[in-house]
Structures are given as C-alpha cells and as structure tokens.
Write a protein that holds these residues in place. Structure first.
Motif, PDB file in Angstrom:
ATOM      1  N   SER A   1     -43.855  31.552  64.341  1.00 28.60           N
ATOM      2  CA  SER A   1     -43.959  30.724  63.474  1.00 28.60           C
ATOM      3  C   SER A   1     -45.053  29.896  63.217  1.00 28.60           C
TER       4      SER A   1
ATOM      5  N   GLN B   1     -45.999  39.644  62.545  1.00 29.74           N
ATOM      6  CA  GLN B   1     -46.170  38.664  61.395  1.00 29.74           C
ATOM      7  C   GLN B   1     -47.282  39.212  60.368  1.00 29.74           C
TER       8      GLN B   1
ATOM      9  N   CYS C   1     -45.003  28.088  69.463  1.00 25.61           N
ATOM     10  CA  CYS C   1     -43.009  27.686  68.132  1.00 25.61           C
ATOM     11  C   CYS C   1     -42.432  27.599  68.792  1.00 25.61           C
TER      12      CYS C   1
ATOM     13  N   VAL D   1     -37.600  31.499  67.133  1.00 22.06           N
ATOM     14  CA  VAL D   1     -37.620  31.153  65.897  1.00 22.06           C
ATOM     15  C   VAL D   1     -36.049  31.352  65.187  1.00 22.06           C
TER      16      VAL D   1
ATOM     17  N   LEU E   1     -38.763  33.982  56.806  1.00 25.58           N
ATOM     18  CA  LEU E   1     -38.878  34.207  57.841  1.00 25.58           C
ATOM     19  C   LEU E   1     -40.755  35.321  58.384  1.00 25.58           C
TER      20      LEU E   1
ATOM     21  N   VAL F   1     -40.800  26.796  61.054  1.00 25.07           N
ATOM     22  CA  VAL F   1     -40.509  27.164  59.529  1.00 25.07           C
ATOM     23  C   VAL F   1     -41.234  26.318  57.746  1.00 25.07           C
TER      24      VAL F   1
END
Lengths: 507, 507
Positions: free
Chosen positions: A135, B86, A358, A361, A128, A140
């Motif tokens: 994601s 990220q 997304c 997560v 992750l 993922v």
C-alpha cells in the motif's frame, strides 16, 4: 559431499585464488558483543525477558515429555503478556469473515456471508486492490479516512486523514517517533514509572536519556504535574533537551485511567515547554471503571477556548488492533495521529515509513473493521454485539476475581483495576520481615520481586513479570500480571503458592 | 462547541491552573527539522522519493477528475517498485485458500477446499493457535523448522531452526542487522553500487559509514574482489571498522546473478577480515538466465573442504514472500538465517525482535506456504504448477520485451536480464551531445537522469527511478524500471517519448 568436491574442481582452473587458499590467509574471529552497537546491548525488555524465556523452556520440556517432565504443573500460564488469543479468547466473527474474503475473494461466490460482511469486503477490495500489494507507505487512503472519521466521532473534533499513519501495531509508531526525536545523548524523554518497557528499550536503542516521572500508587497511579515540572527544570539546567512526554492511558502496567485534570496539566506542560506529547492509548476500549478521555479531545477543547496558548502543541496519539475486545495481536494493526507537527517533520515520518515500504495490509484492513464495526440493523450487528459484550464482561470478571484474590493475600496490596489488561500489585517485602528472601535475592543477583516471580513460575507454571522490569520506587516491589488466563484454578494455585512463599520467607 | 465549554466550567473550580492560564505562560514553538535526529533527515529512499510522490499526485488528479485532468495519459504506470499485485498479477490460489482458512477456520465446515489445503491449514492452526495471537518473537517454531528444511533441501547442507528468524519482509531483517552492527560513525558497511537504497538509508539512520564497491556494468554487473580488498585496506588505514559486506543476489537494481567464483571471492574476503556477510537473496526464484547459488551453499562447501579457513565466517541470508512468483508484498513475510554468529550476538537479535513483539503471523504462515508448496500428486499441485509457471513465463516475456525495446532506443544500453524484477539501462548522455539537458538539469538542481525520469512521468505516466537513487559511476546515468506492468502499450509509449526526448535535447 560430492557436490562440494565438484565445485572445488570446477573452481580450480579459473582462479588464482586457490594459490592464496593453500598459502592460506589467517581467518579472523567472529564478532563478540563488544564489537557491536552497545545501545542494542543496553536495551532491556522484561516482558519477553529471562523469566518468559525460562517459561518457554519449561513449556518445551512439557511438550516433549508430556508425562515424564517431573514438573509440579502440566502447562505454562502466560500472564506475562497481553496476548488474549493465546489464552483462548475467540476472534470476532465479523473481523475474520471480512479478512478471509480479503485473502481469497473467490469465497464471495462460494459462501453465503452476511450482507454487511460482503459489502465491507467488496469496498475494501476496491480500495486495496489486493492485500498482497504494497500500500502507500502512510497506509491505504480509504482506511486513513475511516480512522479520521472514527476520531472525529469519538472526540467531537475534526481529524484529518493527512495526519494518520497506519503502522504495524503501536510499537512501530513508537519506534518511528523515538527515532526521529532522538537527536543525541542529550535528548530527554519523560516517561511514567512504572512504564511499558518498549519505551525505555527504544530510548536506549536511540542513545537518548529516559527521565522517569513517578506515578502515585497511593492515588490510583495518578500523575504529579509538579514533579514533572521540577524534572524539566532540573534536566534543563543539566543541559538536557527534553523532546517528549510519554503518557500511557489507560495505564500499562498500572491499569489506571488518567483524569481530565491530569490530562490538562500534561498538555499545559507540553505547551509551555514545547515538548511533544506521545499518548499511548491502545487500551482505550478496555475500561472497567471511570471514563476514558483522549488527549486529542482535551487538547482540542483547550485549543478552542485558548488558541493562543495551545495551537503549537504537538501530539502523537497511538492506537492498535491488538488490545480492546479485538485482541488481534498477531495481525499487527495500528495507527498514529500526528497533531501540530510541521509539514517538514511529518515528511521525515513519511520517509521512515517509506523505508519500511508499508505496514501489513491485512492489519490495515483490520483497523478499519475495528473502528467501523457493524451498526444496529446491519446483519452482523447482533453477533458482533453479543461477542464483544461477552469478551468485555469476561475481562471485567477476571480482573475483579484476580484483584479480590490479591486483596486476600498477605503483604500484597493492589489498586482496583480501571482499565487495560493488567494488575500491578505491590509486594510488601522488607528486609526486616523477609531477611532470607533478601539474602537469597542478593546471592542470585536478583531483586526480591525477581525471586518471587521465578519461584511462582517454577512452582505453579504462572509466568508474570517483576515490577523492576517496568520501574518502581526504590525499595518497593511489584509484579505485573494480565488477568487474561481463563478460569479460576490458576488463581487458586497462586494463592496457595503465596501462602507457602510467606511461610518460607517471613519472620 | 458545547462540550468544550462544559469541560472548561468543570475544570474551573478544581484547579489552580486556571490562574496560571489567565496570567498565561508563553507557549513554545513547534519542533523544526533542526530539532530532530539529523540522521533521519540525511536518509534517502528514492524508490518512494520525489518522483513516485509526484506520480501519486498525478494519479489523485486523474481519480478526482477522470475526464478533465488535462494530462496526456489516463493512468500512472508504477514501474518504480517491485509490487506485482498492484499491477494485476493474481495471487496464487494455494496461498490464499490456506490464508483464508487461517483467518476464519469456520470455512472448513462451509467450503470444499482441496485436501492438501485443508491439511496444511489444519496443521498450521494447530501450531499457531490463532493468527491473532502474538507468536514467539523469533517466529512460530513449526514454521522455523519448515524454513530450515527448505534451506537444507535447496543447498544440500543442514540448517538449524535455531538460526532462523521470521521477519516482516526482508526489510525488517536489514533493520535489525544494521542496527546491531553499527557501533558508531566509524562502523563501515561495504555495499554494492548500484544498490537497493534500503541499505544506504538504514546505514544513514544508524550514523554509520557506507563504503560503495562498484559493480562492473561491462561484465554483467559482476563484483571485483580486488577493488573490495583495496577499499578494505584504505578504510582500515583511515580507522574505519568494517562490519559487513552487503551482497544483493540476484541483483537489485541490476538484474544480474553472481557467479560461483564471485561468491567464493566474497566469502574469502569475509573470512580473512572478519566481516559479516549480508546476502540479500529475495529474488532467488526470479531467474531467467544462469543459475542462482545461495551464499550459504557455497560457504558450506568451502567449510567442508577447508574448515580451518571458513568456520568463523558469519553470514546473514535473507529471503521474502514479496518477490519470486509469490509477489505477496503487502503480507510482509520474510526470514533471515544467521550462520556463524555467537550465541551472545544472536541473543541481541532476539531481543530486538522481542521489542517488536513478533512479525505478522499470517505473513509467517505465508512463508511456510511459499517454501513448502504442493507436491506432485497432491490435489492443489496442478493448479499451483500452472499458476506459477504462467507467472514465471509472463515475467520472462515482459523482461525480454522491455530489454529489446531498450536495445532499439538511441543512446541507451542495457545488460540482458538474468534475474530479479528490474532492468537498469544506461542513458548515454554527455554534456557534449546533450548540452540543453545538462543545462536544464543544473537549473533545476537535478541530474540528467532525474530530468529524464521526470519528463517520462509527465509525458507518459510511466514512473521509474533515476539511477542516482541507487548509486552509479560518476558521469554515468541510468534508471531503474520494473518489467511488471502488463501489456506492451506502455513500452510503445516509452519508445515514442524517448525519440521525442532525443530530438528535443540531442545536438
């Protein structure tokens, strides 16, 4: 207020707008409901409709006046929605230990967690990065692999991670599917009656046409393929383009489980007519009687034996972390598997997921924990096994207790619970025997099942949902209740209320 | 497979279907894109469009062949999306400590957390129950109160928790609003050009009409009220019913901040024409130059001084936990405040939220932590202050470094970054000076900014988004890049690429 005056003075010298201000414009009126999307007005969602809203009001009254609320009960029993952790079901330790580490990986240095918890959290973190990063929109990749493995193990047939979309609960999957398949007001969707009202609501939002097929209450709410074929014929003749057939298995609100034979018939219909199957299987772990068979498994078996007949069948099957023994509703985890869809159509699903960036997560991670739990021999296994067995047994016990109470009540019948979290008993009210009830309902612009549920709430604090919110054969009346509230006191209150209700209305 | 044969044998004796099977039906074809909702095909979302998809492919290639991938770079630099974690931005300790406790309250017995972390977690648990339970659809009441308090403190004007909806990021709020306001193909939405493509995509999904108003690149991407008034006039004459005016402040992709005067003008327009204001303020904490003024604050000031003109104005303002120094994109927290809407219209918003049950509860909690952080004197304050200041400074430094590099590059101009997470430099490409580029672009069915971004990706691994994905004045070319990637090496690679690109194409 000083700052306002300041602003105003600052604004004055720099603009010609002020002149317009004092010469004034005529301010327009705010929007009314007539100005907005009429489909959003038409959509109905009884599970959180007027009766649950009234229940919230009563709960607020109790909260703000704990002793002086003047109500004949001291708390609301929310049996209107399958929300186990609201009703004191404890979350599974395994899930929550891993999720706490995903939120705060520094815990690994501070707490001695079981080895398998540490392993899983470390693996998930590796894949992750952070639960705070978006994601990929489809989910993922590592978790999609896990889901594919789970499906392969469950069904004995391969599943591909390319076909898995991780979604915010199953509701988000339904939204995507119905939005994509609704190509105008002539797009038809076959839905079971009774149904979970997410379907009718989403169909209404998309300005498509719901086509109800009735489940057979006298035979454990089974499906009738001949009826469905007839509906397809009639609707096609009227120019309706039937896009999908929705199946809820185990059933919500019915608590039934589809037989293998019923599933085969439904797949036949889909294969012959090019209709997408949407199989809502979020209650697949809530099984008390009989055996759950996934539609994917049956489809794979049929494809294997008769590829020329079944290779074009398109199936979307849905699962969620909200139900089962997980009950993690607020965490919004879910997946859908898309089988048999063209790459082009899947790309459109991908685009819709992208527009929403997304799904949460941590909810994706929870899905991985649910479908890939500790195995015998691993450090968390004993506790996991103990907790899940206890929840399962507890739910089964509560289902039976409530079911048996319904059997005792006058003018109520109920199918034996097989799966899911609900009972959908029938209230045998007729105008002949309950003239005052029917008159009262008419006066209040209600149906008799509304009146029953409202009085149940006002007298006992028990909140459930009238059958008409799910659909029912005209002239029949039902209600949906979860069996999640703990204890038996509430059932005793219900029994007493029911007696009084019969006494009040029955002639 | 054995189980399939078994099924088949079991099925044989119990059904007449088999006869039909062997006499066979003609299986239908699967759906093509022509059979589905055409609006879902029309919607475009460049931020995760073809270039980012290609970037993912390249990253997969690198992952599977770490040494033999044959590419001129060893990793993808994702500058296409504002996804700080990220790119190695560390989450704030304060957030994650509280969230870990919400996931696993037993930690309170095992770990010595700061006192304010324990207090906040305990308070939230008291009000949430469990993050695994559905919350009320509008959001946890305690957290809506906190949000109202935050808005009151920010603006100096009261906010009501009744007007706050907690949503899954700001994207979910946009989805609700545009769905409700789209009453058919004649419903118009004024959107800035360039814009964040969530808006055009959602307008397309709802079969409504986008009406772009151009921001003035030569004056820090400011708005031009006269142009907007002219667009309203023209569109009204053509029978378009303009429902809403979208404002993104601070700007995405522009990185600009709206002046007070611009905001007043926009509110005037809304007041006069009965147009809903949708103010996307998710970057309100990302300010590097100038001052952010919320539209709510300016509206309240105007209402106070001229209630007869402004009391009908309807404003939806949006915020998110994904941006700011929080950067918790994957946690999907957000809110919208609805001001001036009728109770009836708000009920429709409530119903849509109900159909989706609730936004993720841990994301709701995160919103509370973001808007109500540790105060001076509390145990977590020093660390919180240190971490947030470092992130803010870091972002500002990166923004400046990238901006200054663009200033050095031939045929690129760029407005100085004021806010948000993006730069939107202009590529001064003309057919006269770049004939080969234009020819190549045409041959590939691209625009010159597509070609630039594709070559940038293929040569350096830097992924950004062409300006045409956001909208731009015809004949001008831009790109959007975040300044989030750490270090300066990637900027040096970009500079070198740009030189080579100019050499290759410029005459």
């Amino acid at each position: 207020m000083a700052s306002s005056t300041l602003l105003w003075k600052r604004a004055l010298p720099t603009t010609s707008r002020i002149v317009r201000m004092y010469s004034t414009f005529k301010p327009a009126s705010p929007l009314t409901v007539h100005d907005i999307n009429q489909h959003t007005i038409e959509a109905k969602y009884a599970v959180r409709g007027s009766i649950p809203i009234r229940a919230d009001e009563l709960q607020s009254l109790i909260d703000s006046h704990p002793t002086l609320h003047g109500l004949p009960f001291s708390k609301i029993i929310n049996a209107n929605i399958g929300n186990p952790q609201q009703l004191q079901q404890k979350p599974l330790t395994w899930y929550r230990q891993v999720l706490s580490i995903l939120q705060y990986p520094e815990l690994l240095d501070e707490v001695k967690f079981p080895a398998d918890v540490v392993d899983r959290a470390t693996t998930l973190l590796k894949h992750l990065g952070s639960v705070g990063a978006y994601s990929p929109s489809q989910g993922v990749p590592y978790i999609r692999n896990s889901v594919a493995q789970f499906i392969s193990d469950r069904d004995g047939y391969d599943a591909s991670p390319e076909n898995i979309f991780l979604t915010g609960g199953a509701s988000a999957a339904v939204t995507y599917l119905l939005q994509i398949l609704s190509a105008g007001p002539n797009s038809g969707f076959l839905i079971p009656i009774p149904q979970y009202p997410l379907y009718t609501a989403t169909i209404a939002l998309n300005n498509a046409k719901p086509i109800g097929y009735f489940l057979n209450e006298d035979n454990h709410w089974s499906t009738d393929p001949n009826q469905i074929r007839q509906l397809i014929k009639t609707n096609k003749e009227q120019g309706v383009d039937i896009k999908a057939l929705v199946v809820i298995n185990p059933g919500n609100p019915t608590g039934s489980i589809l037989s293998e034979q019923d599933i085969i018939e439904l797949i036949d219909i889909a294969a012959e007519h090019g209709i997408v199957l949407i199989s809502d299987e979020v209650y697949q772990e809530n099984i008390f009687k009989g055996k759950f068979l996934s539609m994917k498994k049956v489809l794979c078996e049929l494809k294997e034996s008769h590829p020329h007949l079944y290779s074009n069948v398109q199936l979307a099957s849905l699962h969620s972390t909200s139900k089962g023994v997980s009950g993690e509703c607020g965490q919004r985890g879910g997946y859908m598997e898309l089988i048999g869809f063209t790459q082009e159509v899947k790309s459109v699903v991908f685009k819709l997921a992208s527009i929403n960036l997304c799904s949460v997560v941590s909810g994706q991670a929870l899905m991985e924990l649910m479908i890939n739990p500790p195995k015998p021999g691993q450090e968390s296994y004993e506790q996991y096994h103990h907790e899940t067995s206890a929840i399962h047994t507890d739910l089964e016990t509560r289902a039976s207790a409530l079911y048996e109470s319904f059997l005792e009540m006058e003018d109520i019948s109920c199918n034996k619970p097989m799966g899911a979290m609900y009972l959908f008993p029938r209230l045998h009210f007729t105008e002949e025997h309950y003239p005052l009830l029917f008159k009262r309902a008419r006066d209040q612009k209600q149906l008799p099942d509304d009146t029953y549920c409202i009085e149940l709430l006002e007298h006992t604090g028990i909140c459930c949902v009238p059958g008409n919110g799910f659909g029912q054969v005209e002239g029949t009346y039902h209600l949906r209740t979860t069996f999640l509230p703990p204890g038996t006191e509430w059932i005793e209150k219900w029994t007493a209320f029911h007696k009084a209700f019969i006494q009040k209305y029955k002639v």
